[in-house]
Design a protein around this motif. Sequence first.
Motif, mmCIF file in Angstrom:
data_model
loop_
_atom_site.group_PDB
_atom_site.id
_atom_site.type_symbol
_atom_site.label_atom_id
_atom_site.label_comp_id
_atom_site.label_asym_id
_atom_site.label_seq_id
_atom_site.Cartn_x
_atom_site.Cartn_y
_atom_site.Cartn_z
ATOM 1 N N ARG A 133 0.850 -1.189 0.000
ATOM 2 C CA ARG A 133 0.000 0.000 0.000
ATOM 3 C C ARG A 133 0.884 1.238 0.000
ATOM 4 O O ARG A 133 1.443 1.621 1.025
ATOM 5 N N PHE A 134 1.045 1.850 -1.174
ATOM 6 C CA PHE A 134 1.912 3.027 -1.279
ATOM 7 C C PHE A 134 1.371 4.174 -0.441
ATOM 8 O O PHE A 134 2.136 4.934 0.152
ATOM 9 N N ALA A 135 0.048 4.308 -0.384
ATOM 10 C CA ALA A 135 -0.545 5.404 0.384
ATOM 11 C C ALA A 135 -0.173 5.297 1.859
ATOM 12 O O ALA A 135 0.069 6.312 2.527
ATOM 13 N N GLY A 136 -0.090 4.080 2.383
ATOM 14 C CA GLY A 136 0.297 3.913 3.781
ATOM 15 C C GLY A 136 1.733 4.301 4.031
ATOM 16 O O GLY A 136 2.054 4.944 5.042
ATOM 17 N N VAL A 137 2.629 3.934 3.111
ATOM 18 C CA VAL A 137 4.035 4.314 3.253
ATOM 19 C C VAL A 137 4.188 5.828 3.125
ATOM 20 O O VAL A 137 4.936 6.466 3.875
ATOM 21 N N LEU A 138 3.469 6.421 2.178
ATOM 22 C CA LEU A 138 3.532 7.874 2.012
ATOM 23 C C LEU A 138 3.021 8.578 3.262
ATOM 24 O O LEU A 138 3.623 9.571 3.711
ATOM 25 N N ARG A 139 1.943 8.083 3.830
ATOM 26 C CA ARG A 139 1.403 8.698 5.040
ATOM 27 C C ARG A 139 2.417 8.593 6.191
ATOM 28 O O ARG A 139 2.600 9.537 6.954
ATOM 29 N N ALA A 140 3.096 7.455 6.296
ATOM 30 C CA ALA A 140 4.101 7.291 7.345
ATOM 31 C C ALA A 140 5.286 8.237 7.130
ATOM 32 O O ALA A 140 5.796 8.843 8.079
ATOM 33 N N GLU A 141 5.734 8.382 5.878
ATOM 34 C CA GLU A 141 6.848 9.291 5.587
ATOM 35 C C GLU A 141 6.463 10.741 5.877
ATOM 36 O O GLU A 141 7.271 11.524 6.374
ATOM 37 N N LEU A 142 5.225 11.096 5.567
ATOM 38 C CA LEU A 142 4.778 12.461 5.835
ATOM 39 C C LEU A 142 4.708 12.718 7.336
ATOM 40 O O LEU A 142 5.092 13.804 7.811
ATOM 41 N N ARG A 143 4.260 11.744 8.108
ATOM 42 C CA ARG A 143 4.228 11.902 9.568
ATOM 43 C C ARG A 143 5.634 12.020 10.132
ATOM 44 O O ARG A 143 5.890 12.823 11.034
ATOM 45 N N LEU A 144 6.570 11.224 9.596
ATOM 46 C CA LEU A 144 7.959 11.327 10.049
ATOM 47 C C LEU A 144 8.543 12.697 9.721
ATOM 48 O O LEU A 144 9.282 13.281 10.517
ATOM 49 N N ALA A 145 8.225 13.208 8.528
ATOM 50 C CA ALA A 145 8.774 14.504 8.112
ATOM 51 C C ALA A 145 8.285 15.636 9.005
ATOM 52 O O ALA A 145 9.042 16.560 9.334
ATOM 53 N N LEU A 146 7.027 15.579 9.408
ATOM 54 C CA LEU A 146 6.430 16.673 10.183
ATOM 55 C C LEU A 146 6.461 16.432 11.684
ATOM 56 O O LEU A 146 6.001 17.277 12.454
ATOM 57 N N GLN A 147 7.004 15.293 12.084
ATOM 58 C CA GLN A 147 7.029 14.979 13.512
ATOM 59 C C GLN A 147 7.881 15.988 14.277
ATOM 60 O O GLN A 147 8.987 16.327 13.891
#
Length: 523
Positions: A329-343
């Motif tokens: 699920r690319f959307a799940g990986v993208l969502r995780a990367e976005l959360r890491l970036a803005l954490q």
Amino acid sequence: MKLRALWHLMRADFLERLRRYGFLVTLAFAGWLGYLVSVGSIRLWIGNVRGVYDSAWVGALTVMVINAFLSLAGFYVVKNAVERDRLTGVGQILASTPMSRTLYALGKTASNLAVLGSMVVVLAVFAVITQLLVGEDTHVRLWPLLSPFLLIALPLMALIAALTVLFEMVPGLRGGFGNIVWFTLWTACMAVPVANDGKVPDPIGMTIVAHDMQAEVNARFGKAERGFSLGSISFKQEPLVFQWKGMDWTPELVAGRLSIFGLAAAIALVAALFFDRFDPTRGPARGRLAIPARRRRADEPEDEETGLPASAAPEHATLTPLPSGASFRFAGVLRAELRLALQGQRWWWYAAAAGLVIAGLAAPIEGVKQAVLPIAWIWPILVWSPLGNREARFGTAELLFSAPRPVGRQLPAAWLAGVLVAMAVGGGVAVRLLATGDLRAFAAWLAGAMFIPMMALALGVWSGSGKLFEALYLLLWYIGPMNRTPQLDYLGATGHGQPLVWLAATAALAAAAALGRRQQLGR
């Protein structure tokens, strides 16, 4: 004994850096600058007048290149000495010795100076080569050639070495924010003395040499229309040439330059006051301490496998295997990367980003291109800089690389997360450009939104740190959009955006990032 300990601390740290590829890259960078001087790509002008390439002129020219470029790059090159000891565990070993905070700070300052001084030595050798290659005056005079290196370049390198240690020991300046502060400080040190005609202290030394040269040019040819220039500048008419006698080293001038060494030592002593001596309760690891194991009571049974009290032994867990038909699920990986970036971003960061979006919607269109967009795309620099190197910093590479196809799945998601951040912060500008029908500017905006995160990703993969991106991107941002240099305007602030060029650069950086990640995987 303290002097001996200081010597061995400096020597050990310098030799440790000497064995790293980064040191060779540093020397290669210094050699490249020397080469640019020797082939005439970097020149020194007073109006349309230049000096004969003798020992005095070549020495001053090379030193001004050192102080203009290495004063910025040198900080980022050596800013890792304390952090490396912290991450490798060497710092904890040193903390268990009688070594004082002051001794450690002075030792790291001396080590930084040794690294920066090696670049100065390389460029001094290139100065001799330059004089002989140009051939206008092949008689090498040591004092006019070397005195600028000794009295202008080395004091500045000592100051940078001490400031680097200070930034590494002050908690708020250790990370990317400190790198931005240094760029701002460097810009002020370059611009303020020139703007005030040398009436304020000039640690970089540009105005010292410029005033000496300008005085001689004015006496011979009259006041020049243009002032002092350093770079690859060409003039239509044939330049005038004069024999510069070299720096007039008065006792006051020599004392002023040598006093910078004292200032550097004072800064190192101040840095020692902030040194946490690698105490995890005071340093960046605070709050992440492991909970100490509870001591077993005499009447409490012991776990046979771990030796811990039976009540404290970890429970045996059984992992549930993934189903054979599990889909990616690319959307799940993208969502995780976005959360890491803005954490970790605070409310005021989002408030400022929202303000930039509103400014992009409301400001005059020229102000939107020339001011709002450049500011909007420097604001998330610390969000982009961890791209590609977060795994190396936090030791999660083995976990990440064990997933199926980490190059084709994780890297695009990390890049796209950075693109979404760029589009969000610069979204007001995009809406404004589309509303006004400026499709060329919108194309430049779109290319810039894709280029910046890919630059961060590629540099992060290859360097294992965010420092290289922070330094190069700040320099690109300053010279390109802020100083309106069309060739380096990656976001169209000058009205001459070249989206195809920056899209091609994005594609090249994507290939470099994929190649670097494959090397990390051992493929």
